[in-house]
Each structure stands twice: as C-alpha cells, then as structure tokens.
Design a protein around this motif. Structure first.
Motif, PDB file in Angstrom:
ATOM      1  N   UNK A  49       0.841  -0.624   0.276  1.00  0.00           N
ATOM      2  CA  UNK A  49      -0.550   0.399   0.197  1.00  0.00           C
ATOM      3  C   UNK A  49       0.964   1.160  -0.068  1.00  0.00           C
ATOM      4  N   UNK A  50       2.295   1.493   0.990  1.00  0.00           N
ATOM      5  CA  UNK A  50       2.753   2.633   1.092  1.00  0.00           C
ATOM      6  C   UNK A  50       3.762   2.330  -0.900  1.00  0.00           C
ATOM      7  N   UNK A  51       3.805   1.716  -0.922  1.00  0.00           N
ATOM      8  CA  UNK A  51       4.917   1.278  -2.427  1.00  0.00           C
ATOM      9  C   UNK A  51       3.410   2.196  -3.741  1.00  0.00           C
ATOM     10  N   UNK A  52       2.356   1.489  -3.556  1.00  0.00           N
ATOM     11  CA  UNK A  52       1.368   2.254  -4.453  1.00  0.00           C
ATOM     12  C   UNK A  52       0.904   3.529  -4.186  1.00  0.00           C
ATOM     13  N   UNK A  53       0.412   3.894  -3.134  1.00  0.00           N
ATOM     14  CA  UNK A  53       0.766   5.484  -2.309  1.00  0.00           C
ATOM     15  C   UNK A  53       1.708   6.502  -3.085  1.00  0.00           C
ATOM     16  N   UNK A  54       3.712   5.965  -2.834  1.00  0.00           N
ATOM     17  CA  UNK A  54       4.205   6.717  -3.553  1.00  0.00           C
ATOM     18  C   UNK A  54       4.229   7.123  -4.537  1.00  0.00           C
ATOM     19  N   UNK A  55       3.703   6.184  -5.847  1.00  0.00           N
ATOM     20  CA  UNK A  55       3.608   6.440  -6.918  1.00  0.00           C
ATOM     21  C   UNK A  55       2.757   6.621  -7.044  1.00  0.00           C
ATOM     22  N   UNK A  56       1.003   6.551  -6.525  1.00  0.00           N
ATOM     23  CA  UNK A  56       0.071   7.610  -6.387  1.00  0.00           C
ATOM     24  C   UNK A  56      -0.407   6.959  -7.476  1.00  0.00           C
ATOM     25  N   UNK A  57      -0.740   5.368  -7.189  1.00  0.00           N
ATOM     26  CA  UNK A  57      -1.498   4.582  -7.685  1.00  0.00           C
ATOM     27  C   UNK A  57      -2.694   4.000  -7.603  1.00  0.00           C
ATOM     28  N   UNK A  58      -2.341   4.696  -5.986  1.00  0.00           N
ATOM     29  CA  UNK A  58      -4.365   4.477  -4.790  1.00  0.00           C
ATOM     30  C   UNK A  58      -4.218   5.061  -4.001  1.00  0.00           C
ATOM     31  N   UNK A  59      -5.206   5.191  -3.062  1.00  0.00           N
ATOM     32  CA  UNK A  59      -5.736   6.233  -2.414  1.00  0.00           C
ATOM     33  C   UNK A  59      -5.983   5.154  -0.485  1.00  0.00           C
ATOM     34  N   UNK A  60      -5.376   5.319   0.091  1.00  0.00           N
ATOM     35  CA  UNK A  60      -5.503   4.312   1.275  1.00  0.00           C
ATOM     36  C   UNK A  60      -6.640   4.837   1.990  1.00  0.00           C
ATOM     37  N   UNK A  61      -7.260   3.866   2.925  1.00  0.00           N
ATOM     38  CA  UNK A  61      -8.433   3.537   3.606  1.00  0.00           C
ATOM     39  C   UNK A  61      -7.491   3.708   4.644  1.00  0.00           C
ATOM     40  N   UNK A  62      -8.562   4.707   5.929  1.00  0.00           N
ATOM     41  CA  UNK A  62      -7.482   4.467   7.083  1.00  0.00           C
ATOM     42  C   UNK A  62      -8.774   3.353   7.966  1.00  0.00           C
ATOM     43  N   UNK A  63      -7.464   2.961   9.017  1.00  0.00           N
ATOM     44  CA  UNK A  63      -8.314   1.860   9.359  1.00  0.00           C
ATOM     45  C   UNK A  63      -9.298   2.329  10.578  1.00  0.00           C
ATOM     46  N   UNK A  64      -9.599   1.055  11.337  1.00  0.00           N
ATOM     47  CA  UNK A  64     -11.408   1.333  11.918  1.00  0.00           C
ATOM     48  C   UNK A  64     -10.912   2.200  12.687  1.00  0.00           C
ATOM     49  N   UNK A  65      -9.603   1.715  14.043  1.00  0.00           N
ATOM     50  CA  UNK A  65      -9.105   2.458  14.551  1.00  0.00           C
ATOM     51  C   UNK A  65      -8.548   4.283  14.336  1.00  0.00           C
ATOM     52  N   UNK A  66      -8.009   4.095  13.291  1.00  0.00           N
ATOM     53  CA  UNK A  66      -7.522   5.260  13.562  1.00  0.00           C
ATOM     54  C   UNK A  66      -8.690   6.612  12.812  1.00  0.00           C
ATOM     55  N   UNK A  67      -8.947   6.965  14.363  1.00  0.00           N
ATOM     56  CA  UNK A  67     -10.835   7.622  14.214  1.00  0.00           C
ATOM     57  C   UNK A  67      -9.804   8.352  16.150  1.00  0.00           C
ATOM     58  N   UNK A  68     -10.643  10.007  15.697  1.00  0.00           N
ATOM     59  CA  UNK A  68      -9.733  10.569  16.450  1.00  0.00           C
ATOM     60  C   UNK A  68     -11.346   9.945  17.888  1.00  0.00           C
ATOM     61  N   UNK A  69     -12.333   8.510  17.939  1.00  0.00           N
ATOM     62  CA  UNK A  69     -13.345   9.142  19.154  1.00  0.00           C
ATOM     63  C   UNK A  69     -13.010   8.123  19.009  1.00  0.00           C
ATOM     64  N   UNK A  70     -12.245   6.357  18.736  1.00  0.00           N
ATOM     65  CA  UNK A  70     -11.745   5.286  19.161  1.00  0.00           C
ATOM     66  C   UNK A  70     -10.608   5.745  19.427  1.00  0.00           C
ATOM     67  N   UNK A  71      -9.603   6.894  19.294  1.00  0.00           N
ATOM     68  CA  UNK A  71      -8.070   6.790  20.388  1.00  0.00           C
ATOM     69  C   UNK A  71      -8.385   7.845  21.603  1.00  0.00           C
ATOM     70  N   UNK A  72      -9.070   8.667  21.018  1.00  0.00           N
ATOM     71  CA  UNK A  72      -9.225   9.268  22.672  1.00  0.00           C
ATOM     72  C   UNK A  72     -10.430   8.835  23.491  1.00  0.00           C
ATOM     73  N   UNK A  73     -10.655   7.654  23.025  1.00  0.00           N
ATOM     74  CA  UNK A  73     -11.026   6.602  24.408  1.00  0.00           C
ATOM     75  C   UNK A  73      -9.945   5.683  24.468  1.00  0.00           C
TER      76      UNK A  73
END
Length: 196
Positions: A49-73
């Motif tokens: 995913x990182x390699x494809x993103x660096x080549x501008x071949x994709x958009x990354x979808x944030x993992x479920x836990x990478x959310x402000x409310x989840x992280x604040x909890x």
C-alpha cells in the motif's frame, strides 16, 4: 530484534486501499493480491500500500482504529488505568507512522490523529519507565507487563538487561561483603574467647 526488524514485521499487516488502476492478480511470496480494479477497495500488505501510494497509484483507507473518537477513548483508558491497556493491534505505531507519513491527505483529521497517537505513546512510555523503576527499586529479578507491543518492549531493551545485570552484580557484592564481615566478626569473637 532491532526496530527495523519490528517495522519489517509490521509492514506485513493487511490494510485497505482504493486503487486508481486496473491490473490482474499479482502473486507474491506472502500471498496473492488482486485483481486490482480502479475505484474498488481491496486489501493488501501495508508495504505494498505504501509503495502504491508513493507512486500515486492508490488512495489509502484509514483502519477502523485510526479515528479521533476511538483514539481518544484509548487515550483516556490509558490515562486512567494503572496497567497497560490493550492497543488496537501489535503494530499500531508502525502502521500509524507509515500511513500518516505517506497518505496524510487520505486520513481525515490526520494532524489530530498523529497528536493523539503520540500522546498515547508518551503515556505508555511513562508507565513503562515507572514500572522499570519500581522493579529496580524493589530488587525484583523479573516483572510481568501485559499488553505491551513489540516496539514498546524494544524501546527498553537497550537499557533494561544492562541495568538488571548491574543490579545483580551489586547484590552479589553486597552479599559477599556482608558474608565476609560476618565471618571476620565470628572469627574475632572466637579468638578473643580462646584468649581468656
């Protein structure tokens, strides 16, 4: 294990991307991925995913836990609890570092998320230092800490074994000193009683 090996292991974690290209399946040592269809979400290893993103071949979808409310909890639970709380997964720091490093524009409120993750790391490192200090002061030879990640354990690895060895050496010297002091006082008492 050094940090690079831990990062290598963490890079094999599966994440979601939305490719902007179409391609047949690709066959890798770690498995087969695809087919890639433009605009359709799919799962790939983080390193890909990182390699494809660096080549501008994709958009990354944030993992479920990478959310402000989840992280604040998680942050609040970590603050309140005396013990380490369970993290979203073993390699959360590696995943956050890589995703936020190459795809911050794909993550809503990325700057805030980065700050909260850093706060969680700092809280956990403070707890870890406090735990290590308590272990040293108590003279213990082992401790049990649940829910630590590999990266967190690795952060104390350079210091802890040396500190424990030094503590053991001091204990042994103290025992030898007290033992020789006890022997010499016993010898001097028995010598003085024979002189009488």
């Amino acid at each position: 294990m050094d940090p690079f090996e831990i990062e290598f292991i963490g890079e094999n974690r599966i994440v979601s991307i939305i490719p902007n290209f179409s391609h047949d399946k690709i066959f890798l040592i770690c498995g087969e991925f695809g087919p890639f269809r433009a605009g359709l979400p799919m799962n790939v290893p983080l390193w890909l995913a990182v390699m494809l993103k660096q080549k501008q071949k994709c958009r990354m979808v944030p993992p479920d836990w990478m959310d402000i409310e989840v992280l604040e909890t998680i942050k609040e639970e970590e603050k309140i609890s005396r013990f380490f709380t369970k993290m979203p997964h073993e390699h959360y720091m590696i995943e956050a570092k890589l995703i936020l490093g190459v795809a911050a524009e794909d993550i809503p409120r990325a700057a805030e998320i980065k700050t909260i993750i850093k706060d969680i790391w700092d809280i956990r490192m403070s707890k870890l230092r406090t735990s290590m200090d308590a272990l040293m002061k108590s003279g213990g030879s082992y401790g049990r800490l649940d829910h630590l990640t590999m990266m967190e354990i690795n952060s104390v690895k350079p210091l802890l074994p040396q500190a424990m060895d030094e503590l053991h050496r001091i204990k042994m010297m103290t025992r030898q000193t007290s033992s020789s002091t006890l022997n010499s006082s016993t010898f001097s008492q028995s010598g003085s009683s024979q002189n009488k």
